[in-house]
Design an enzyme around this catalytic site. Sequence first.
Site, PDB file in Angstrom:
ATOM      1  N   GLU A 441       0.963  -1.191  -0.035  1.00 42.88           N
ATOM      2  CA  GLU A 441       0.014   0.186  -0.168  1.00 42.88           C
ATOM      3  C   GLU A 441       0.822   1.406  -0.086  1.00 42.88           C
ATOM      4  O   GLU A 441       0.405   2.380   0.555  1.00 42.88           O
ATOM      5  CB  GLU A 441      -0.942   0.069   1.224  1.00 42.88           C
ATOM      6  CG  GLU A 441      -2.138  -0.685   1.046  1.00 42.88           C
ATOM      7  CD  GLU A 441      -2.805  -0.400  -0.460  1.00 42.88           C
ATOM      8  OE1 GLU A 441      -2.831   0.663  -0.667  1.00 42.88           O
ATOM      9  OE2 GLU A 441      -3.133  -1.548  -1.046  1.00 42.88           O
TER      10      GLU A 441
HETATM   11  C1  LIG Z   1       2.817  -9.805   0.345  1.00 41.48           C
HETATM   12  C2  LIG Z   1       2.459  -8.703  -0.801  1.00 41.48           C
HETATM   13  C3  LIG Z   1       1.146  -8.513  -1.205  1.00 41.48           C
HETATM   14  C4  LIG Z   1       0.902  -7.264  -1.981  1.00 41.48           C
HETATM   15  N1  LIG Z   1      -0.365  -7.083  -2.385  1.00 41.48           N
HETATM   16  C5  LIG Z   1      -0.576  -6.299  -3.541  1.00 41.48           C
HETATM   17  C6  LIG Z   1      -2.032  -6.133  -3.950  1.00 41.48           C
HETATM   18  O1  LIG Z   1      -2.726  -6.997  -3.580  1.00 41.48           O
HETATM   19  N2  LIG Z   1      -2.114  -5.414  -5.155  1.00 41.48           N
HETATM   20  C7  LIG Z   1      -0.905  -4.618  -5.808  1.00 41.48           C
HETATM   21  O2  LIG Z   1      -1.174  -4.134  -6.436  1.00 41.48           O
HETATM   22  N3  LIG Z   1       0.411  -4.837  -5.235  1.00 41.48           N
HETATM   23  C8  LIG Z   1       0.375  -5.369  -4.101  1.00 41.48           C
HETATM   24  N4  LIG Z   1       1.836  -5.648  -3.457  1.00 41.48           N
HETATM   25  C9  LIG Z   1       3.058  -4.760  -3.861  1.00 41.48           C
HETATM   26  C10 LIG Z   1       3.334  -3.816  -3.029  1.00 41.48           C
HETATM   27  O3  LIG Z   1       2.233  -2.588  -2.993  1.00 41.48           O
HETATM   28  C11 LIG Z   1       4.607  -3.167  -3.464  1.00 41.48           C
HETATM   29  O4  LIG Z   1       5.550  -4.161  -3.385  1.00 41.48           O
HETATM   30  C12 LIG Z   1       4.986  -1.829  -2.958  1.00 41.48           C
HETATM   31  O5  LIG Z   1       4.117  -1.006  -3.286  1.00 41.48           O
HETATM   32  C13 LIG Z   1       6.476  -1.576  -3.452  1.00 41.48           C
HETATM   33  O6  LIG Z   1       6.633  -1.450  -4.588  1.00 41.48           O
HETATM   34  P1  LIG Z   1       7.986  -2.197  -5.207  1.00 41.48           P
HETATM   35  O7  LIG Z   1       7.923  -3.566  -4.398  1.00 41.48           O
HETATM   36  O8  LIG Z   1       8.026  -2.157  -6.699  1.00 41.48           O
HETATM   37  O9  LIG Z   1       9.053  -1.509  -4.550  1.00 41.48           O
HETATM   38  P2  LIG Z   1       9.914  -0.241  -5.521  1.00 41.48           P
HETATM   39  O10 LIG Z   1       8.852   0.538  -5.946  1.00 41.48           O
HETATM   40  O11 LIG Z   1      10.825  -0.692  -6.307  1.00 41.48           O
HETATM   41  O12 LIG Z   1      10.494   0.498  -4.109  1.00 41.48           O
HETATM   42  C14 LIG Z   1      11.697  -0.141  -3.389  1.00 41.48           C
HETATM   43  C15 LIG Z   1      11.857   0.753  -2.046  1.00 41.48           C
HETATM   44  O13 LIG Z   1      12.359   2.115  -2.602  1.00 41.48           O
HETATM   45  C16 LIG Z   1      11.846   2.912  -1.979  1.00 41.48           C
HETATM   46  N5  LIG Z   1      11.231   4.090  -2.867  1.00 41.48           N
HETATM   47  C17 LIG Z   1      10.943   3.910  -4.202  1.00 41.48           C
HETATM   48  N6  LIG Z   1      10.524   5.045  -4.652  1.00 41.48           N
HETATM   49  C18 LIG Z   1      10.543   6.050  -3.592  1.00 41.48           C
HETATM   50  C19 LIG Z   1      10.381   7.285  -3.632  1.00 41.48           C
HETATM   51  N7  LIG Z   1       9.542   7.984  -4.598  1.00 41.48           N
HETATM   52  N8  LIG Z   1      10.651   8.027  -2.347  1.00 41.48           N
HETATM   53  C20 LIG Z   1      11.069   7.225  -1.330  1.00 41.48           C
HETATM   54  N9  LIG Z   1      11.323   6.141  -1.412  1.00 41.48           N
HETATM   55  C21 LIG Z   1      11.048   5.518  -2.335  1.00 41.48           C
HETATM   56  C22 LIG Z   1      10.992   2.307  -0.952  1.00 41.48           C
HETATM   57  O14 LIG Z   1      11.739   2.274   0.342  1.00 41.48           O
HETATM   58  C23 LIG Z   1      10.676   1.130  -1.227  1.00 41.48           C
HETATM   59  O15 LIG Z   1      10.444   0.066  -0.453  1.00 41.48           O
HETATM   60  C24 LIG Z   1       1.859  -6.768  -2.424  1.00 41.48           C
HETATM   61  C25 LIG Z   1       3.353  -6.907  -2.238  1.00 41.48           C
HETATM   62  C26 LIG Z   1       3.638  -7.790  -1.225  1.00 41.48           C
HETATM   63  C27 LIG Z   1       5.020  -8.297  -0.913  1.00 41.48           C
END
Ligand SMILES: Cc1cc2nc3c(=O)[nH]c(=O)nc-3n(C[C@H](O)[C@H](O)[C@H](O)COP(=O)(O)OP(=O)(O)OC[C@H]3O[C@@H](n4cnc5c(N)ncnc54)[C@H](O)[C@@H]3O)c2cc1C
Length: 598
Positions: A441
């Site tokens: 989220e």
């Molecule tokens: C168990 C699980 C359930 C999930 N359920 C859903 C779901 O139901 N539906 C869905 O659509 N998604 C879902 N997700 C996805 C989840 O919402 C994303 O993993 C999350 O939003 C982070 O995106 P990412 O993993 O691509 O990390 P990235 O976007 O690659 O980010 C990596 C890290 O970089 C940092 N970061 C990135 N951009 C910025 C910024 N602009 N400013 C500051 N810091 C930043 C943050 O610390 C972040 O943790 C789920 C994930 C998991 C693991």
Amino acid sequence: MPVYKAPVEDTLFLLNDVFGIERYNNLPGFADASADVIEAVLGEGAKLCEEVLQPINYSGDQEGCTRHSDGRVTTPKGFKEAYEAYAGGGWIGLAMDPEYGGQGLPYTLGAVMNEYASAANMAFAMYPGLTMGAMAALYVHGSDEQKQTYLPKMIEGKWSGTMNLTEPHCGTDLGLLKTKAVPNGDGSYAITGTKIFISAGEQDITENIVHLVLARIEGAPAGTKGISLFVVPRNKLGLDGSVGANNGVSCGSIEHKMGIHGNATCVMNYEGAQGWLVGAENKGLNAMFVMMNEARLGVAIQGLAQSEVAYQNAVAYAKERLQGRALTGAKEPAKAADPIIVHPDVRRTLMSIRAFNEAARAFVLWNALKSDVAHRSGDAAERQAADDQLGLMTPVLKGVLTDVGFDNAVKAQQMFGGHGYIAETGVEQFVRDARIAMIYEGANGVQAMDLVGRKLGRDGGRAIMGFFNEVGGFLKDNAEDEALKPLLAPLQVSLGHLQQAAMWFMNNALARPDNAGAGATDFMHLLGLVSLGYMWAKMAKAAQEKLKAGADGATERMNAKLVTARFFMERSLPETAVHLARITAGADTTMALSAEQF
Ligand SMILES: Cc1cc2nc3c(=O)[nH]c(=O)nc-3n(C[C@H](O)[C@H](O)[C@H](O)COP(=O)(O)OP(=O)(O)OC[C@H]3O[C@@H](n4cnc5c(N)ncnc54)[C@H](O)[C@@H]3O)c2cc1C
């Protein structure tokens, strides 16, 4: 085996004595929620969570979900029956419009139930939780036909809902998303693409799954301005609403992950699946935000819930486990040693979790009531003020309650010593389950940026000024209350820290945005601490008044509230000074090293 008892008395104290829920009787649905009804509803909810959901939490974690070679996914034993009981009890449609089969009761009561259910079994609670989020988006942005088609079935528990945002190359930065939507010429679209990490994407609980999918219509602008929202049922629907053949939607695999094992996290493949636009073209993020804001509050509640269940188990263990003697002499001389709850360091740990949980519960309900006002009030100014606060506080709730919720689960685990590291005691599951809430989220660092970069300055800072005025007004109105003085003085100091931090951003962040980025998480926690401090001030005032009025059998509980309020003000709130110091240090050292130097 872990235990859980829903904190119904504490919730009722908040709703009745602290926030005076009867004052909201002019809002639709509230008049039906008399004190007796609320008590009965929460009592029933507590029973379901304690007797049905909690007993399958540990087993669900051990068993996990299984994907079969044909793409079907089996959820842990008991989850399907529990979902039927949950839907059958009317919990999915609790706050939904009666026109679609809901009960129209306050959303606030739904938030309470969400806490109990998430504490009892977080992995399970996500199935109805996501369904409710999807219903909220359809209710606000869907066409009449879409609402008629989907909402009654979802409320009944026959169909569930999901949210599909994330793709392999984009999570935070949704502007990069590639899933495409091609018009079929009949008003529907063919959706093609791969989504990852989709919670509850496939399961054996409901007969159909209603996926809300973000995709880009062919030829739409690049970035976030070209994203639209679609409703894509897993199975095609007959004209009579019957469930037909698969609609080109399949689960490619499920993730093996750290926690919430009972909730299937799926790779979802859309291969020309038939979908229908929800809301306006290219305004998909707007529509999805309804779901995301509701989901963020839901995730905040997960943080509180894991903190609460971990605390309850740590307390039970600390009363039983015999190790060492109290510093002031044996408390249970007949036994080989005293229970560890006699040790001040154990007390410090338990008190810090308790002081957070009780204030966090108040913080959630205060904002849930604002959500009801924002959505149900007939007074535009009232709606606006509530919406301002909700917008400001949503990232704070999400970020602070899940950061601290996880820390607290670890602290509770520490009370078990080595036994906390062993799966059997069940406490390590709380740590593993709590961890995801900081990530999904919108990762917490991104929540902090949303707060500082967007919410703080929006409308000339109207929302934060409203908060300053409310807390400042409370401090002024109660300045002569001798009993409250020791609590209000630290709150006044911390409010000052918050105001200095906001001012510092105004003076230093526009010219150098890294100053905002480097201080954002500290600001989020600083605002969170002041909010929790304000909650404690309100709770202490209500507890004092209840005691003066005879306390109605709650004297011990109200006295404990006053002690816990003091603990928070003396030991947790002073952390605002550290956050202010970090914020005003600016971004210099944070950003000075080149990427190569890391
Ligand atoms: C168990 C699980 C359930 C999930 N359920 C859903 C779901 O139901 N539906 C869905 O659509 N998604 C879902 N997700 C996805 C989840 O919402 C994303 O993993 C999350 O939003 C982070 O995106 P990412 O993993 O691509 O990390 P990235 O976007 O690659 O980010 C990596 C890290 O970089 C940092 N970061 C990135 N951009 C910025 C910024 N602009 N400013 C500051 N810091 C930043 C943050 O610390 C972040 O943790 C789920 C994930 C998991 C693991």
